[in-house]
Enzyme design. Sequence first.
Site, PDB file in Angstrom:
ATOM      1  N   ASN A 156      15.978 -91.716  -8.315  1.00  0.00           N
ATOM      2  CA  ASN A 156      16.386 -90.473  -8.975  1.00  0.00           C
ATOM      3  C   ASN A 156      17.237 -90.868 -10.182  1.00  0.00           C
ATOM      4  O   ASN A 156      18.380 -91.289 -10.025  1.00  0.00           O
ATOM      5  CB  ASN A 156      17.200 -89.606  -8.003  1.00  0.00           C
ATOM      6  CG  ASN A 156      17.783 -88.389  -8.693  1.00  0.00           C
ATOM      7  OD1 ASN A 156      17.357 -88.026  -9.796  1.00  0.00           O
ATOM      8  ND2 ASN A 156      18.753 -87.751  -8.063  1.00  0.00           N
ATOM      9  N   LYS A 196      18.364 -88.940 -12.467  1.00  0.00           N
ATOM     10  CA  LYS A 196      19.281 -87.871 -12.898  1.00  0.00           C
ATOM     11  C   LYS A 196      19.182 -87.676 -14.421  1.00  0.00           C
ATOM     12  O   LYS A 196      18.100 -87.797 -14.977  1.00  0.00           O
ATOM     13  CB  LYS A 196      20.717 -88.192 -12.466  1.00  0.00           C
ATOM     14  CG  LYS A 196      20.815 -88.612 -11.002  1.00  0.00           C
ATOM     15  CD  LYS A 196      22.221 -88.703 -10.523  1.00  0.00           C
ATOM     16  CE  LYS A 196      22.237 -89.291  -9.130  1.00  0.00           C
ATOM     17  NZ  LYS A 196      23.385 -88.919  -8.355  1.00  0.00           N
ATOM     18  N   HIS A 255      18.335 -80.899  -4.558  1.00  0.00           N
ATOM     19  CA  HIS A 255      19.322 -81.973  -4.655  1.00  0.00           C
ATOM     20  C   HIS A 255      20.717 -81.353  -4.648  1.00  0.00           C
ATOM     21  O   HIS A 255      20.930 -80.280  -5.212  1.00  0.00           O
ATOM     22  CB  HIS A 255      19.091 -82.777  -5.944  1.00  0.00           C
ATOM     23  CG  HIS A 255      19.884 -84.052  -5.966  1.00  0.00           C
ATOM     24  ND1 HIS A 255      21.214 -84.078  -6.290  1.00  0.00           N
ATOM     25  CD2 HIS A 255      19.537 -85.335  -5.687  1.00  0.00           C
ATOM     26  CE1 HIS A 255      21.654 -85.327  -6.214  1.00  0.00           C
ATOM     27  NE2 HIS A 255      20.661 -86.113  -5.843  1.00  0.00           N
ATOM     28  N   GLU A 262      23.269 -81.907  -6.309  1.00  0.00           N
ATOM     29  CA  GLU A 262      23.815 -81.608  -7.643  1.00  0.00           C
ATOM     30  C   GLU A 262      23.238 -80.290  -8.168  1.00  0.00           C
ATOM     31  O   GLU A 262      23.909 -79.563  -8.876  1.00  0.00           O
ATOM     32  CB  GLU A 262      23.526 -82.776  -8.602  1.00  0.00           C
ATOM     33  CG  GLU A 262      24.408 -83.973  -8.262  1.00  0.00           C
ATOM     34  CD  GLU A 262      23.848 -85.314  -8.665  1.00  0.00           C
ATOM     35  OE1 GLU A 262      22.871 -85.370  -9.429  1.00  0.00           O
ATOM     36  OE2 GLU A 262      24.391 -86.332  -8.178  1.00  0.00           O
ATOM     37  N   GLU A 315      20.843 -86.598   2.365  1.00  0.00           N
ATOM     38  CA  GLU A 315      21.806 -87.126   1.410  1.00  0.00           C
ATOM     39  C   GLU A 315      23.183 -86.540   1.693  1.00  0.00           C
ATOM     40  O   GLU A 315      23.511 -85.446   1.201  1.00  0.00           O
ATOM     41  CB  GLU A 315      21.388 -86.765  -0.013  1.00  0.00           C
ATOM     42  CG  GLU A 315      20.060 -87.373  -0.411  1.00  0.00           C
ATOM     43  CD  GLU A 315      20.019 -87.653  -1.903  1.00  0.00           C
ATOM     44  OE1 GLU A 315      19.805 -88.814  -2.258  1.00  0.00           O
ATOM     45  OE2 GLU A 315      20.229 -86.722  -2.689  1.00  0.00           O
ATOM     46  N   GLY A 359      26.824 -91.040  -5.206  1.00  0.00           N
ATOM     47  CA  GLY A 359      27.531 -91.475  -6.413  1.00  0.00           C
ATOM     48  C   GLY A 359      28.986 -91.841  -6.180  1.00  0.00           C
ATOM     49  O   GLY A 359      29.749 -91.986  -7.121  1.00  0.00           O
ATOM     50  N   SER A 408      24.488 -93.752  -2.342  1.00  0.00           N
ATOM     51  CA  SER A 408      25.026 -95.078  -2.656  1.00  0.00           C
ATOM     52  C   SER A 408      24.228 -96.232  -2.030  1.00  0.00           C
ATOM     53  O   SER A 408      24.807 -97.213  -1.549  1.00  0.00           O
ATOM     54  CB  SER A 408      26.508 -95.179  -2.273  1.00  0.00           C
ATOM     55  OG  SER A 408      27.261 -94.228  -3.005  1.00  0.00           O
TER      56      SER A 408
HETATM   57  C1  PEP Z   1      21.029 -89.325  -5.575  1.00  0.00           C
HETATM   58  O1  PEP Z   1      21.332 -88.892  -6.662  1.00  0.00           O
HETATM   59  O2  PEP Z   1      20.081 -88.805  -4.976  1.00  0.00           O
HETATM   60  C2  PEP Z   1      21.762 -90.457  -5.018  1.00  0.00           C
HETATM   61  C3  PEP Z   1      21.535 -90.813  -3.795  1.00  0.00           C
HETATM   62  O3  PEP Z   1      22.662 -91.088  -5.867  1.00  0.00           O
HETATM   63  P1  PEP Z   1      23.448 -92.473  -5.600  1.00  0.00           P
HETATM   64  O4  PEP Z   1      22.457 -93.463  -5.052  1.00  0.00           O
HETATM   65  O5  PEP Z   1      23.992 -92.865  -6.927  1.00  0.00           O
HETATM   66  O6  PEP Z   1      24.511 -92.169  -4.594  1.00  0.00           O
END
Ligand code: PEP
Length: 249
Positions: free
Chosen positions: A9, A11, A95, A97, A167, A173, A213
């Site tokens: 992803n 973003k 997601h 976000e 998630e 993040g 992460s």
């Molecule tokens: C994501 O944006 O779906 C995500 C898992 O980000 P990160 O790996 O940076 O935590």
Amino acid sequence: MRKPVIAANWKMYKTPAQAQEFLQAFLPLVANHKRDEILLFPSYVDLSVAIAATKGSNVSVGAQNMHYAEEGAYTGEISPSMIKALGATHVLLGHSERREYFGETDEIINKKLHAALHHGLTPVLCMGETLEERDAGKTEEVLLRHCQEALKGVVPHAAESFIIAYEPIWAIGTGKTATPEIAGLAHFHIRTQVAHLLGRQTADRIRILYGGSVKPENACALLNQPEVDGALVGGASLDPQSFAKIVKY
Ligand code: PEP
């Protein structure tokens, strides 16, 4: 056997030129990789470049979001047909976000899910709890609600191609990763709930990815959990070497 999926992803990162540069470096690194499905979710403006660059390769491309309507006066939005016409095969939905910054509710996500299925796009449905919800012992309840609301009206056979991404919001993040045990248990709750809603056969076929992460250093431990069928990777997917290492965990 569920084929694992490793998804990137991106973003709101990378211009089309940077997307092209990434793929020039990344594709040769995974050219012979067959064990896992590899997915890339670039921004809308990078979709054409990514789809052209990955043509004939083992990497599929999807959009990070879409509107549920077929067309209309929705300034700034992109429809399922537009995404499909570009050659995208998947779409990321719900997601955290999008839920947090753009007011997406389970009801909106459910509409998008139906639109994606109608257009033959494979949805990657994201769900997960906040830190407050986890600390209050509400993780299972939150996942149950996300499943019930997002999957409303979905018929079992249509859902078999689905991908779900667990998630935990506190891990996205932040550099904090769920332990393999936390991820495994959450995935078990999600699969149990899907079995309850759509039947055991569908639940056993749906791939459930972990996101939050994931890095080359922790990918193996997470991905070796029997309930974890792959990863959705944000930050660590922006670099071709790092993402290729995760693909080859
Ligand atoms: C994501 O944006 O779906 C995500 C898992 O980000 P990160 O790996 O940076 O935590």
